[in-house]
Motif scaffolding. Structure first.
Motif, PDB file in Angstrom:
ATOM      1  N   GLY A 162       0.792  -1.222   0.000  1.00 61.62           N
ATOM      2  CA  GLY A 162       0.000   0.000   0.000  1.00 61.62           C
ATOM      3  C   GLY A 162       0.821   1.267   0.000  1.00 61.62           C
ATOM      4  O   GLY A 162       0.270   2.366  -0.028  1.00 61.62           O
ATOM      5  N   TYR A 163       2.160   1.143   0.027  1.00 61.32           N
ATOM      6  CA  TYR A 163       2.978   2.358   0.017  1.00 61.32           C
ATOM      7  C   TYR A 163       3.445   2.738  -1.378  1.00 61.32           C
ATOM      8  O   TYR A 163       4.141   3.717  -1.554  1.00 61.32           O
ATOM      9  CB  TYR A 163       4.174   2.246   0.962  1.00 61.32           C
ATOM     10  CG  TYR A 163       5.135   1.101   0.723  1.00 61.32           C
ATOM     11  CD1 TYR A 163       5.996   1.086  -0.377  1.00 61.32           C
ATOM     12  CD2 TYR A 163       5.237   0.047   1.637  1.00 61.32           C
ATOM     13  CE1 TYR A 163       6.901   0.052  -0.576  1.00 61.32           C
ATOM     14  CE2 TYR A 163       6.139  -0.983   1.448  1.00 61.32           C
ATOM     15  CZ  TYR A 163       6.967  -0.979   0.349  1.00 61.32           C
ATOM     16  OH  TYR A 163       7.871  -1.999   0.158  1.00 61.32           O
ATOM     17  N   ALA A 215       3.468  -6.403   7.948  1.00 62.41           N
ATOM     18  CA  ALA A 215       3.660  -6.200   6.511  1.00 62.41           C
ATOM     19  C   ALA A 215       2.428  -5.603   5.845  1.00 62.41           C
ATOM     20  O   ALA A 215       2.540  -4.749   4.962  1.00 62.41           O
ATOM     21  CB  ALA A 215       4.018  -7.532   5.848  1.00 62.41           C
ATOM     22  N   ASN A 216       1.241  -6.051   6.255  1.00 57.38           N
ATOM     23  CA  ASN A 216       0.018  -5.566   5.619  1.00 57.38           C
ATOM     24  C   ASN A 216      -0.860  -4.786   6.590  1.00 57.38           C
ATOM     25  O   ASN A 216      -2.095  -4.877   6.573  1.00 57.38           O
ATOM     26  CB  ASN A 216      -0.740  -6.743   4.996  1.00 57.38           C
ATOM     27  CG  ASN A 216      -0.063  -7.201   3.723  1.00 57.38           C
ATOM     28  OD1 ASN A 216      -0.081  -6.522   2.706  1.00 57.38           O
ATOM     29  ND2 ASN A 216       0.584  -8.351   3.780  1.00 57.38           N
ATOM     30  N   TYR A 217      -0.194  -3.987   7.396  1.00 59.79           N
ATOM     31  CA  TYR A 217      -0.842  -3.154   8.401  1.00 59.79           C
ATOM     32  C   TYR A 217      -1.852  -2.183   7.785  1.00 59.79           C
ATOM     33  O   TYR A 217      -2.888  -1.881   8.376  1.00 59.79           O
ATOM     34  CB  TYR A 217       0.245  -2.372   9.139  1.00 59.79           C
ATOM     35  CG  TYR A 217      -0.246  -1.343  10.124  1.00 59.79           C
ATOM     36  CD1 TYR A 217      -0.984  -1.712  11.242  1.00 59.79           C
ATOM     37  CD2 TYR A 217       0.060   0.006   9.948  1.00 59.79           C
ATOM     38  CE1 TYR A 217      -1.416  -0.768  12.157  1.00 59.79           C
ATOM     39  CE2 TYR A 217      -0.369   0.960  10.860  1.00 59.79           C
ATOM     40  CZ  TYR A 217      -1.109   0.575  11.958  1.00 59.79           C
ATOM     41  OH  TYR A 217      -1.533   1.508  12.853  1.00 59.79           O
ATOM     42  N   LYS A 218      -1.585  -1.702   6.576  1.00 54.51           N
ATOM     43  CA  LYS A 218      -2.445  -0.693   5.941  1.00 54.51           C
ATOM     44  C   LYS A 218      -3.548  -1.296   5.076  1.00 54.51           C
ATOM     45  O   LYS A 218      -4.410  -0.571   4.583  1.00 54.51           O
ATOM     46  CB  LYS A 218      -1.595   0.234   5.076  1.00 54.51           C
ATOM     47  CG  LYS A 218      -0.663   1.156   5.851  1.00 54.51           C
ATOM     48  CD  LYS A 218      -1.409   2.329   6.448  1.00 54.51           C
ATOM     49  CE  LYS A 218      -0.469   3.375   7.012  1.00 54.51           C
ATOM     50  NZ  LYS A 218      -1.179   4.568   7.490  1.00 54.51           N
ATOM     51  N   ARG A 219      -3.530  -2.595   4.881  1.00 53.81           N
ATOM     52  CA  ARG A 219      -4.523  -3.206   3.997  1.00 53.81           C
ATOM     53  C   ARG A 219      -5.896  -3.245   4.657  1.00 53.81           C
ATOM     54  O   ARG A 219      -6.028  -3.607   5.828  1.00 53.81           O
ATOM     55  CB  ARG A 219      -4.099  -4.623   3.610  1.00 53.81           C
ATOM     56  CG  ARG A 219      -5.091  -5.299   2.663  1.00 53.81           C
ATOM     57  CD  ARG A 219      -4.592  -6.627   2.146  1.00 53.81           C
ATOM     58  NE  ARG A 219      -3.439  -6.458   1.281  1.00 53.81           N
ATOM     59  CZ  ARG A 219      -3.084  -7.345   0.360  1.00 53.81           C
ATOM     60  NH1 ARG A 219      -3.801  -8.443   0.179  1.00 53.81           N
ATOM     61  NH2 ARG A 219      -2.026  -7.141  -0.383  1.00 53.81           N
ATOM     62  N   LYS A 220      -6.907  -2.874   3.891  1.00 57.90           N
ATOM     63  CA  LYS A 220      -8.270  -2.818   4.427  1.00 57.90           C
ATOM     64  C   LYS A 220      -9.065  -4.095   4.197  1.00 57.90           C
ATOM     65  O   LYS A 220     -10.032  -4.367   4.907  1.00 57.90           O
ATOM     66  CB  LYS A 220      -9.020  -1.646   3.789  1.00 57.90           C
ATOM     67  CG  LYS A 220      -8.373  -0.281   4.008  1.00 57.90           C
ATOM     68  CD  LYS A 220      -8.273   0.071   5.480  1.00 57.90           C
ATOM     69  CE  LYS A 220      -7.681   1.460   5.682  1.00 57.90           C
ATOM     70  NZ  LYS A 220      -7.467   1.758   7.126  1.00 57.90           N
ATOM     71  N   SER A 240      -5.449  -5.604  16.617  1.00 58.35           N
ATOM     72  CA  SER A 240      -5.164  -4.718  17.755  1.00 58.35           C
ATOM     73  C   SER A 240      -3.889  -5.126  18.479  1.00 58.35           C
ATOM     74  O   SER A 240      -3.087  -4.276  18.888  1.00 58.35           O
ATOM     75  CB  SER A 240      -6.340  -4.717  18.736  1.00 58.35           C
ATOM     76  OG  SER A 240      -7.489  -4.183  18.134  1.00 58.35           O
ATOM     77  N   GLU A 241      -3.700  -6.434  18.636  1.00 57.27           N
ATOM     78  CA  GLU A 241      -2.485  -6.916  19.291  1.00 57.27           C
ATOM     79  C   GLU A 241      -1.245  -6.521  18.492  1.00 57.27           C
ATOM     80  O   GLU A 241      -0.224  -6.110  19.048  1.00 57.27           O
ATOM     81  CB  GLU A 241      -2.540  -8.436  19.452  1.00 57.27           C
ATOM     82  CG  GLU A 241      -3.499  -8.896  20.532  1.00 57.27           C
ATOM     83  CD  GLU A 241      -3.576 -10.407  20.629  1.00 57.27           C
ATOM     84  OE1 GLU A 241      -2.979 -11.090  19.749  1.00 57.27           O
ATOM     85  OE2 GLU A 241      -4.229 -10.922  21.556  1.00 57.27           O
ATOM     86  N   ALA A 242      -1.332  -6.635  17.165  1.00 54.20           N
ATOM     87  CA  ALA A 242      -0.205  -6.263  16.309  1.00 54.20           C
ATOM     88  C   ALA A 242       0.044  -4.761  16.359  1.00 54.20           C
ATOM     89  O   ALA A 242       1.191  -4.307  16.451  1.00 54.20           O
ATOM     90  CB  ALA A 242      -0.481  -6.712  14.874  1.00 54.20           C
ATOM     91  N   GLU A 243      -1.027  -3.996  16.317  1.00 51.17           N
ATOM     92  CA  GLU A 243      -0.904  -2.533  16.330  1.00 51.17           C
ATOM     93  C   GLU A 243      -0.276  -2.046  17.629  1.00 51.17           C
ATOM     94  O   GLU A 243       0.517  -1.082  17.634  1.00 51.17           O
ATOM     95  CB  GLU A 243      -2.283  -1.913  16.132  1.00 51.17           C
ATOM     96  CG  GLU A 243      -2.266  -0.411  15.959  1.00 51.17           C
ATOM     97  CD  GLU A 243      -3.652   0.138  15.636  1.00 51.17           C
ATOM     98  OE1 GLU A 243      -3.739   1.035  14.788  1.00 51.17           O
ATOM     99  OE2 GLU A 243      -4.640  -0.352  16.239  1.00 51.17           O
ATOM    100  N   SER A 244      -0.582  -2.699  18.736  1.00 47.76           N
ATOM    101  CA  SER A 244      -0.071  -2.267  20.041  1.00 47.76           C
ATOM    102  C   SER A 244       1.434  -2.465  20.178  1.00 47.76           C
ATOM    103  O   SER A 244       2.069  -1.869  21.046  1.00 47.76           O
ATOM    104  CB  SER A 244      -0.778  -3.033  21.166  1.00 47.76           C
ATOM    105  OG  SER A 244      -0.408  -4.404  21.158  1.00 47.76           O
ATOM    106  N   ASP A 272       3.475   8.600   4.133  1.00 46.99           N
ATOM    107  CA  ASP A 272       2.176   7.926   4.231  1.00 46.99           C
ATOM    108  C   ASP A 272       2.158   6.889   5.349  1.00 46.99           C
ATOM    109  O   ASP A 272       1.122   6.662   5.980  1.00 46.99           O
ATOM    110  CB  ASP A 272       1.823   7.257   2.899  1.00 46.99           C
ATOM    111  CG  ASP A 272       1.432   8.261   1.827  1.00 46.99           C
ATOM    112  OD1 ASP A 272       1.179   9.433   2.181  1.00 46.99           O
ATOM    113  OD2 ASP A 272       1.381   7.879   0.642  1.00 46.99           O
ATOM    114  N   PHE A 273       3.304   6.255   5.587  1.00 43.39           N
ATOM    115  CA  PHE A 273       3.383   5.206   6.613  1.00 43.39           C
ATOM    116  C   PHE A 273       3.987   5.712   7.925  1.00 43.39           C
ATOM    117  O   PHE A 273       4.303   4.926   8.807  1.00 43.39           O
ATOM    118  CB  PHE A 273       4.201   4.019   6.085  1.00 43.39           C
ATOM    119  CG  PHE A 273       3.395   3.021   5.305  1.00 43.39           C
ATOM    120  CD1 PHE A 273       3.295   1.706   5.716  1.00 43.39           C
ATOM    121  CD2 PHE A 273       2.714   3.405   4.158  1.00 43.39           C
ATOM    122  CE1 PHE A 273       2.554   0.781   5.006  1.00 43.39           C
ATOM    123  CE2 PHE A 273       1.969   2.493   3.429  1.00 43.39           C
ATOM    124  CZ  PHE A 273       1.875   1.177   3.854  1.00 43.39           C
TER     125      PHE A 273
END
Length: 391
Positions: A162-163, A215-220, A240-244, A272-273
């Motif tokens: 996504g970047y 790797a795919n943190y931004k994918r919807k 959420s666990e990954a984001e934290s 963007d990231f």
């Protein structure tokens, strides 16, 4: 649940290690893929976290067929109502390595007819085809007469983070760049330089790794989100666990390129990231880049020669070798290229060498340990060997 995760040739062991890190069991590398077992949560984690994966497939049945009638019957007899209904959309991706089935498009078309006919004969209605965003992506793989039918839980290839501008065709695949970093054993405490960074793929992958950003943190959207058994609460927990765990440490990641447009695109991607503080990018020629620390790692993807004549490309690779010898003492330099003749012009003996594929292109990925004097190099290699034996 059995999973089959596709990757590039040469990255199977790297992907296998990634899978073990997220809790996969029975991890087995095979050609251009890794098989493993796990639950639904593992499948979600695989799609979100894996940096060297291309697709996460869930095999659902196998059969043998030697002609189109046998193929049609086996696909027709399977109960597809467990996954789609008359109002759903689907698409089929087929890969054939068989004397019986030489054309993957025909294979996909015949399989599509079988699924459509099953629904039409039961209810008079049929699901539709949607190649772009289907509710169900079906993967059919045939080797000789052995078929494996799988559900594609990713749908869109996982290398698309996504970047990158989707209209821009960059020379280096994102999953391959991540694999290169892992093969080189780079980590966030090692200064990293890419003096021919283009749009910044290696830099972006390194910064995401340094920040523990999935790797795919931004994918919807992933394919499994359209499945009837999609567990939204479980997915939100995994995400959420990954984001934290994302952190933004201070790192030394530097890139440069002489193409102003490429540099602008690389800077935009880092913004963007929110990785612009981790990555520093400047417009410069390769030979103008100097080491950013007393010791570090250079990983780069020089021009392969598509836009340069043979004489020019050979001279350019000689210049790379000269620049390394003169200026990069105590650094390790990694180069990937599909131009094997040009690589010889670097004039250095590789300390490590790997064969990788960037799409259809066979590439050599080589490392040069740049030490001042033969004895110093010899001693450092001895010390590294002792450390490995002691660990």
């Amino acid at each position: 649940m059995k999973l089959l995760i596709k990757t590039f040739h040469g990255l199977e062991e790297v992907l296998a290690e990634e899978l073990r890190e997220i809790g996969a069991k029975d991890v087995t590398p095979i050609k251009r893929a890794v098989t493993c077992s796990g639950d639904k949560e593992l499948m979600y984690k695989a799609n979100l976290h894996l940096r060297t994966a291309l697709r996460v497939l869930v095999p659902i049945f196998t059969f043998k067929a030697e002609n189109e009638d046998e193929l049609y019957k086996n696909i027709y007899d399977y109960d597809w109502s467990a996954y789609i209904n008359e109002d759903s959309t689907f698409a089929i991706d087929a890969v054939a390595f068989s004397d019986f089935f030489k054309h993957s498009k025909f294979l996909a078309l015949k399989s599509k007819d079988a699924i459509v006919d099953q629904f039409r004969e039961k209810s008079g209605k049929r699901p539709s085809i949607n190649i772009e965003k289907p509710d169900l992506q079906i993967n059919i793989h045939v080797s000789h007469d052995q078929f494996t039918v799988s559900l594609d839980s990713s749908v869109e290839s996982l290398h698309r983070r996504g970047y990158r501008d989707p209209n821009h065709k960059a020379p280096l695949n994102e999953a391959l760049a991540a694999g290169m970093l892992k093969i080189a054993k780079w980590h966030k405490d090692i200064p990293l330089l890419d003096p021919m960074c283009g749009t910044g793929t290696i830099l972006m992958e390194a910064a995401m790794m340094a920040c523990d950003m999935p790797a795919n943190y931004k994918r919807k959207h992933f394919g499994f989100m359209s499945w009837g058994d999609f567990d939204k609460a479980l997915w939100e927990k995994v995400y959420s666990e990954a984001e934290s765990k994302i952190r933004y440490p201070k790192v030394n990641i530097v890139g440069g390129d002489n193409n102003a447009q490429a540099v602008d695109m690389a800077k935009t991607a880092s913004l963007d990231f929110r990785l612009n503080r981790q990555i520093r990018i400047v417009r410069s020629n390769m030979e103008d880049h100097m080491p950013t620390a007393p010791r570090g790692m250079m990983i780069t993807n020089p021009p392969y020669g598509e836009r340069l004549t043979k004489d020019n490309i050979d001279e350019f690779y000689k210049k790379i070798g000269t620049h390394l010898k003169r200026n990069y003492t105590d650094w390790q330099a990694w180069i990937i290229t599909s131009n094997f003749d040009a690589l010889k012009q670097v004039g250095l003996r590789p300390d490590s060498k790997y064969t990788l594929y960037n799409g259809p292109l066979e590439c050599k990925y080589v490392a040069y340990d740049m030490f001042e004097g033969e004895m110093k190099a010899f001693k450092k290699k001895i010390n590294r060997t002792k450390k490995r034996l002691d660990s």
